[in-house]
Design a protein around this motif. Structure first.
Motif, PDB file in Angstrom:
ATOM      1  N   LEU A   1     -10.291 -27.292 -25.264  1.00  0.00           N
ATOM      2  CA  LEU A   1     -11.103 -26.406 -24.449  1.00  0.00           C
ATOM      3  C   LEU A   1     -11.693 -27.164 -23.262  1.00  0.00           C
TER       4      LEU A   1
ATOM      5  N   THR B   1     -13.352 -25.124 -20.778  1.00  0.00           N
ATOM      6  CA  THR B   1     -14.327 -24.202 -20.196  1.00  0.00           C
ATOM      7  C   THR B   1     -15.638 -24.961 -20.058  1.00  0.00           C
TER       8      THR B   1
ATOM      9  N   ILE C   1     -18.198 -15.699 -19.076  1.00  0.00           N
ATOM     10  CA  ILE C   1     -16.860 -16.225 -19.351  1.00  0.00           C
ATOM     11  C   ILE C   1     -16.020 -15.097 -19.920  1.00  0.00           C
ATOM     12  N   HIS C   2     -14.932 -14.789 -19.234  1.00  0.00           N
ATOM     13  CA  HIS C   2     -14.011 -13.752 -19.711  1.00  0.00           C
ATOM     14  C   HIS C   2     -12.973 -14.359 -20.647  1.00  0.00           C
ATOM     15  N   ASP C   3     -12.343 -15.443 -20.216  1.00  0.00           N
ATOM     16  CA  ASP C   3     -11.333 -16.152 -21.012  1.00  0.00           C
ATOM     17  C   ASP C   3     -11.598 -17.641 -20.920  1.00  0.00           C
ATOM     18  N   ASP C   4     -11.419 -18.336 -22.016  1.00  0.00           N
ATOM     19  CA  ASP C   4     -11.596 -19.780 -22.006  1.00  0.00           C
ATOM     20  C   ASP C   4     -10.461 -20.468 -21.253  1.00  0.00           C
ATOM     21  N   LEU C   5     -10.732 -21.679 -20.813  1.00  0.00           N
ATOM     22  CA  LEU C   5      -9.779 -22.519 -20.091  1.00  0.00           C
ATOM     23  C   LEU C   5      -9.395 -23.687 -20.987  1.00  0.00           C
TER      24      LEU C   5
ATOM     25  N   ASP D   1      -5.810 -25.375 -16.974  1.00  0.00           N
ATOM     26  CA  ASP D   1      -6.214 -24.077 -16.443  1.00  0.00           C
ATOM     27  C   ASP D   1      -7.313 -24.326 -15.405  1.00  0.00           C
TER      28      ASP D   1
ATOM     29  N   SER E   1      -5.585 -21.832 -10.929  1.00  0.00           N
ATOM     30  CA  SER E   1      -6.428 -20.713 -11.323  1.00  0.00           C
ATOM     31  C   SER E   1      -7.678 -20.656 -10.450  1.00  0.00           C
TER      32      SER E   1
END
Length: 142
Positions: free
Chosen positions: A9, A11, A32-36, A56, A90
């Motif tokens: 992770l 994020t 946070i919509h989606d983790d990186l 990401d 991204s």
């Protein structure tokens, strides 16, 4: 042939500026919509080792890749020409070094480095035996 895979992770664990949003300069993210993630694939044929890492994130200054190449060579015997580093471009990730001076976070840079080397180390540590095959197909597909 031995293969290793890992992901970690990346994020940000704290609010910080985002990359790719000039209109949001100095505002940071709100949720946070989606983790990186950083992902690693390692290959070892008993003679040579290779590694592929994907992030990401928008991009990073070249010194990060150079530092990673030195680490991979010293710790895992991966020659620089067999290390592939990819940034997914991204626009929904953190501002990293060289994006916009003053927008990056030293704390995040340290966090990103720690997660990256942990991911690479784990991929080599948890490798498994397998086979790699390559094929080729020719034809008129139109």
């Amino acid at each position: 042939m031995r293969f290793g895979v890992a992901r970690d992770l990346i994020t940000p664990p704290f609010a910080m500026n985002m990359a790719g949003y000039g209109t949001r300069r100095d505002r940071g993210f709100e949720t946070i919509h989606d983790d990186l993630f950083v992902r690693a694939l390692t290959l070892d044929d008993g003679r040579r080792r290779a590694a592929l890492l994907t992030f990401d994130a928008l991009f990073h200054e070249r010194s990060f890749n150079d530092r990673l190449a030195a680490y991979a060579r010293e710790k895992h015997g991966v020659p620089p020409e067999l290390l592939v580093v990819s940034w997914t471009h991204s626009h929904a990730g953190p501002a990293t070094a060289d994006y916009d001076p003053g927008q990056e976070s030293p704390e995040y840079e340290a966090f990103l480095w720690e997660r990256t080397v942990a991911c690479l180390d784990r991929a080599f540590l948890n490798s498994f035996a397998g086979r790699l095959s390559v094929g080729n197909v020719e034809g008129d597909w139109g």
